[in-house]
Every structure is written in C-alpha cells, then in structure tokens.
Design a protein around this motif. Structure first.
Motif, PDB file in Angstrom:
ATOM      1  N   VAL A  51      56.145  43.500  23.930  1.00 24.50           N
ATOM      2  CA  VAL A  51      55.228  44.618  24.163  1.00 24.50           C
ATOM      3  C   VAL A  51      55.426  45.161  25.579  1.00 24.50           C
ATOM      4  O   VAL A  51      55.486  46.379  25.786  1.00 24.50           O
ATOM      5  CB  VAL A  51      53.759  44.193  23.927  1.00 24.50           C
ATOM      6  CG1 VAL A  51      52.780  45.223  24.479  1.00 24.50           C
ATOM      7  CG2 VAL A  51      53.515  43.956  22.444  1.00 24.50           C
ATOM      8  N   LEU A  52      55.552  44.276  26.554  1.00 25.83           N
ATOM      9  CA  LEU A  52      55.791  44.728  27.931  1.00 25.83           C
ATOM     10  C   LEU A  52      57.092  45.510  28.035  1.00 25.83           C
ATOM     11  O   LEU A  52      57.159  46.533  28.716  1.00 25.83           O
ATOM     12  CB  LEU A  52      55.800  43.534  28.895  1.00 25.83           C
ATOM     13  CG  LEU A  52      54.447  42.880  29.144  1.00 25.83           C
ATOM     14  CD1 LEU A  52      54.614  41.628  29.985  1.00 25.83           C
ATOM     15  CD2 LEU A  52      53.494  43.856  29.811  1.00 25.83           C
ATOM     16  N   GLN A  53      58.128  45.045  27.332  1.00 30.24           N
ATOM     17  CA  GLN A  53      59.404  45.757  27.350  1.00 30.24           C
ATOM     18  C   GLN A  53      59.270  47.131  26.698  1.00 30.24           C
ATOM     19  O   GLN A  53      59.812  48.122  27.201  1.00 30.24           O
ATOM     20  CB  GLN A  53      60.496  44.939  26.659  1.00 30.24           C
ATOM     21  CG  GLN A  53      61.871  45.553  26.780  1.00 30.24           C
ATOM     22  CD  GLN A  53      62.309  45.709  28.231  1.00 30.24           C
ATOM     23  OE1 GLN A  53      62.246  44.763  29.004  1.00 30.24           O
ATOM     24  NE2 GLN A  53      62.731  46.907  28.598  1.00 30.24           N
ATOM     25  N   ALA A  54      58.537  47.205  25.595  1.00 29.21           N
ATOM     26  CA  ALA A  54      58.328  48.488  24.920  1.00 29.21           C
ATOM     27  C   ALA A  54      57.598  49.463  25.846  1.00 29.21           C
ATOM     28  O   ALA A  54      57.922  50.656  25.899  1.00 29.21           O
ATOM     29  CB  ALA A  54      57.534  48.292  23.626  1.00 29.21           C
ATOM     30  N   GLU A  55      56.620  48.951  26.589  1.00 24.82           N
ATOM     31  CA  GLU A  55      55.897  49.803  27.537  1.00 24.82           C
ATOM     32  C   GLU A  55      56.819  50.261  28.666  1.00 24.82           C
ATOM     33  O   GLU A  55      56.796  51.424  29.065  1.00 24.82           O
ATOM     34  CB  GLU A  55      54.680  49.073  28.087  1.00 24.82           C
ATOM     35  CG  GLU A  55      53.590  48.884  27.047  1.00 24.82           C
ATOM     36  CD  GLU A  55      52.405  48.089  27.556  1.00 24.82           C
ATOM     37  OE1 GLU A  55      52.559  47.320  28.530  1.00 24.82           O
ATOM     38  OE2 GLU A  55      51.318  48.237  26.979  1.00 24.82           O
ATOM     39  N   LYS A  56      57.639  49.350  29.182  1.00 30.79           N
ATOM     40  CA  LYS A  56      58.584  49.719  30.247  1.00 30.79           C
ATOM     41  C   LYS A  56      59.566  50.778  29.766  1.00 30.79           C
ATOM     42  O   LYS A  56      59.929  51.686  30.509  1.00 30.79           O
ATOM     43  CB  LYS A  56      59.365  48.488  30.720  1.00 30.79           C
ATOM     44  CG  LYS A  56      58.568  47.540  31.567  1.00 30.79           C
ATOM     45  CD  LYS A  56      59.432  46.350  31.959  1.00 30.79           C
ATOM     46  CE  LYS A  56      58.630  45.268  32.617  1.00 30.79           C
ATOM     47  NZ  LYS A  56      59.455  44.091  32.917  1.00 30.79           N
ATOM     48  N   ASP A  57      59.998  50.656  28.521  1.00 32.20           N
ATOM     49  CA  ASP A  57      60.951  51.612  27.967  1.00 32.20           C
ATOM     50  C   ASP A  57      60.369  53.017  27.890  1.00 32.20           C
ATOM     51  O   ASP A  57      61.119  53.992  27.838  1.00 32.20           O
ATOM     52  CB  ASP A  57      61.408  51.172  26.574  1.00 32.20           C
ATOM     53  CG  ASP A  57      62.276  49.925  26.610  1.00 32.20           C
ATOM     54  OD1 ASP A  57      62.752  49.548  27.709  1.00 32.20           O
ATOM     55  OD2 ASP A  57      62.461  49.310  25.542  1.00 32.20           O
TER      56      ASP A  57
END
Length: 85
Positions: A51-57
């Motif tokens: 989820v954190l990676q999706a937000e960063k993307d």
C-alpha cells in the motif's frame, strides 16, 4: 464562484477533521512510530508495504486517482495468496 458553508457546518467539519495536536507526542522515537509495522504479522506487513508503494507511485500525479481501488486490490490479492497456501 465560491461556495460558502454556513458557520455551524464549518465549525462541525473543522471539529471532526482537525488533529488533536496536544495529544500527539512530537518527540516520539522512530521505533515507536514504526512499531505497529514491525510487530505486525508477515502478511499484514506485506499489505502495508504494498500500500505504501502504491501511494508513493502516485505522488508524481497532479491529482492522484484510484488509490482506494489499488488498496482494495492489494488486500484482496494478499488475502487470496494466504488462503491458497
């Protein structure tokens, strides 16, 4: 054109959405902040990381869209992968 909220609505929204800064420990150690993640099960930690990676993307986007859909997809995928093992 500007939409104005009645004063009572503005106060109610402000009260509901405002942070309670006095209760927040500004000197919290980094470990304390990360503790819920580090103490989570591997499955939950995987969801959090994805989820954190999706937000960063989406940070580069002027108006990020569909993050809720992405989060739902991530959770479903992780739940399905743990039930199939």
């Amino acid at each position: 054109m500007t939409f104005k909220y009645p004063d009572i609505a503005t106060q109610a929204i402000s009260r509901i959405l405002s942070e309670k800064r006095s209760a927040y420990n500004r000197n919290a150690a980094l470990f304390d902040v990360q503790e819920p993640i580090t103490s989570a099960s591997p499955e939950v930690r995987q969801i959090i990381e994805r989820v954190l990676q999706a937000e960063k993307d989406k940070l580069y986007m002027k108006t990020p869209r569909h993050i809720n859909d992405d989060i739902l997809r991530i959770v479903k995928e992780e739940v399905q992968s743990t039930t199939h093992h």
